[in-house]
Design a protein around this motif. Structure first.
Motif, short mmCIF file in Angstrom:
data_model
loop_
_atom_site.label_atom_id
_atom_site.label_comp_id
_atom_site.label_asym_id
_atom_site.label_seq_id
_atom_site.Cartn_x
_atom_site.Cartn_y
_atom_site.Cartn_z
N MET A 123 13.34 25.13 57.48
CA MET A 123 13.47 23.81 56.84
C MET A 123 12.63 22.75 57.55
O MET A 123 12.00 21.93 56.91
N GLY A 124 12.61 22.78 58.87
CA GLY A 124 11.78 21.82 59.60
C GLY A 124 12.44 20.47 59.77
O GLY A 124 13.62 20.30 59.47
N ILE A 125 11.68 19.55 60.26
CA ILE A 125 12.20 18.22 60.56
C ILE A 125 12.49 17.47 59.25
O ILE A 125 11.71 17.52 58.33
N VAL A 126 13.60 16.80 59.26
CA VAL A 126 13.97 15.99 58.10
C VAL A 126 13.01 14.81 57.99
O VAL A 126 12.76 14.13 58.98
N ARG A 127 12.47 14.60 56.81
CA ARG A 127 11.61 13.45 56.63
C ARG A 127 12.44 12.18 56.77
O ARG A 127 13.50 12.05 56.17
N LYS A 128 11.95 11.26 57.59
CA LYS A 128 12.73 10.07 57.87
C LYS A 128 12.55 9.02 56.79
O LYS A 128 11.89 8.00 56.98
N THR A 129 13.10 9.30 55.64
CA THR A 129 13.07 8.30 54.59
C THR A 129 14.12 7.25 54.91
O THR A 129 14.97 7.44 55.78
N LYS A 130 14.08 6.16 54.16
CA LYS A 130 15.05 5.09 54.38
C LYS A 130 16.48 5.60 54.18
O LYS A 130 17.37 5.31 54.97
N ALA A 131 16.66 6.39 53.15
CA ALA A 131 17.98 6.92 52.86
C ALA A 131 18.49 7.82 53.99
O ALA A 131 19.64 7.73 54.39
N VAL A 132 17.60 8.65 54.51
CA VAL A 132 17.98 9.54 55.61
C VAL A 132 18.41 8.71 56.82
O VAL A 132 19.42 8.98 57.45
N ASN A 133 17.62 7.68 57.13
CA ASN A 133 17.94 6.81 58.25
C ASN A 133 19.30 6.13 58.10
O ASN A 133 20.04 6.00 59.08
N THR A 134 19.58 5.69 56.90
CA THR A 134 20.87 5.03 56.65
C THR A 134 22.01 5.98 56.99
O THR A 134 22.95 5.60 57.69
N VAL A 135 21.90 7.21 56.53
CA VAL A 135 22.96 8.19 56.80
C VAL A 135 23.02 8.52 58.30
O VAL A 135 24.09 8.56 58.90
N LEU A 136 21.85 8.71 58.90
CA LEU A 136 21.79 9.01 60.33
C LEU A 136 22.44 7.92 61.16
O LEU A 136 23.19 8.20 62.10
N ASN A 137 22.16 6.67 60.80
CA ASN A 137 22.71 5.53 61.53
C ASN A 137 24.22 5.55 61.57
O ASN A 137 24.82 5.17 62.59
N ILE A 138 24.82 5.96 60.49
CA ILE A 138 26.28 6.01 60.43
C ILE A 138 26.80 6.94 61.53
O ILE A 138 27.77 6.64 62.21
N PHE A 139 26.10 8.06 61.71
CA PHE A 139 26.55 9.02 62.73
C PHE A 139 26.18 8.59 64.15
O PHE A 139 26.88 8.90 65.09
N GLU A 140 25.05 7.88 64.28
CA GLU A 140 24.61 7.48 65.62
C GLU A 140 25.50 6.38 66.18
O GLU A 140 25.69 6.29 67.39
N HIS A 141 26.02 5.52 65.30
CA HIS A 141 26.72 4.36 65.81
C HIS A 141 28.18 4.56 66.13
O HIS A 141 28.82 3.74 66.75
N ASN A 142 28.74 5.66 65.67
CA ASN A 142 30.04 6.02 66.23
C ASN A 142 30.20 7.52 66.20
O ASN A 142 29.56 8.22 65.43
N ASN A 143 31.03 7.98 67.07
CA ASN A 143 31.16 9.42 67.25
C ASN A 143 32.22 10.05 66.37
O ASN A 143 32.50 11.22 66.48
N GLU A 144 32.77 9.24 65.49
CA GLU A 144 33.83 9.77 64.67
C GLU A 144 33.30 10.59 63.51
O GLU A 144 32.24 10.30 62.96
N ALA A 145 34.03 11.57 63.15
CA ALA A 145 33.69 12.37 61.99
C ALA A 145 33.94 11.55 60.72
O ALA A 145 34.78 10.65 60.71
N LYS A 146 33.17 11.83 59.71
CA LYS A 146 33.31 11.12 58.44
C LYS A 146 33.50 12.13 57.31
O LYS A 146 32.81 13.13 57.26
N SER A 147 34.40 11.80 56.42
CA SER A 147 34.54 12.69 55.27
C SER A 147 33.46 12.35 54.27
O SER A 147 32.89 11.26 54.28
N VAL A 148 33.19 13.27 53.39
CA VAL A 148 32.12 13.06 52.42
C VAL A 148 32.46 11.87 51.50
O VAL A 148 31.60 11.08 51.13
N VAL A 149 33.73 11.71 51.20
CA VAL A 149 34.20 10.59 50.37
C VAL A 149 33.90 9.25 51.08
O VAL A 149 33.40 8.29 50.50
#
Ligand SMILES: [Zn+2]
Ligand SMILES: [Zn+2]
Length: 126
Positions: free
Chosen positions: A1-27
């Motif tokens: 698969m390789g490196i995820v392309r850093k689109t704006k949408a990808v970054n938005t989702v990544l940021n959610i995980f970077e800024h806190n260590n809590e797990a998130k449900s898909v909902v």
């Protein structure tokens, strides 16, 4: 698969995980990015981040899918054998840095485990 392309949408989702260590449900995640991208995009990004070893996925109570950031995972090596804890009171999910001993099964090969411990978290107990 390789490196995820850093689109704006990808970054938005990544940021959610970077800024806190809590797990998130898909909902939860879909709710957080509502207005920025649709459900399908969220699912697609989560899939790709999972394949890249950035996040891992597991089942919480009620069969809901949860995602959390991986620690030291890569595309080729996922260390997803840790159990998870879900609080039955506030629904918070934590990754437990414990190693679970997987029993070896005769004539079977175990690839993944999905262990969910349930009870009350430290916040709810105090
Ligand atoms: Zn709790
Ligand atoms: Zn985890």
């Amino acid at each position: 698969m390789g490196i995820v392309r850093k689109t704006k949408a990808v970054n938005t989702v990544l940021n959610i995980f970077e800024h806190n260590n809590e797990a998130k449900s898909v909902v939860n995640l879909i709710e957080l990015v509502k207005g920025e991208m649709n459900k399908t995009t969220v699912y697609r990004i989560l899939d790709r981040l999972e394949q890249d070893g950035t996040i891992h996925c597991f089942n919480g109570k009620d069969g809901l899918k949860w995602y959390a950031k991986c620690n030291g995972c890569s595309e080729n090596h996922h260390y997803d054998l840790h159990p998870h804890f879900q609080c039955t009171n506030c629904d918070k999910v934590e990754c437990l840095s414990l190693e679970v001993k997987i029993p070896s099964l005769k004539n079977h090969k175990v690839d993944t485990t999905d262990i969910l411990l349930m009870g009350q978290c430290s916040d709810c107990l105090t």
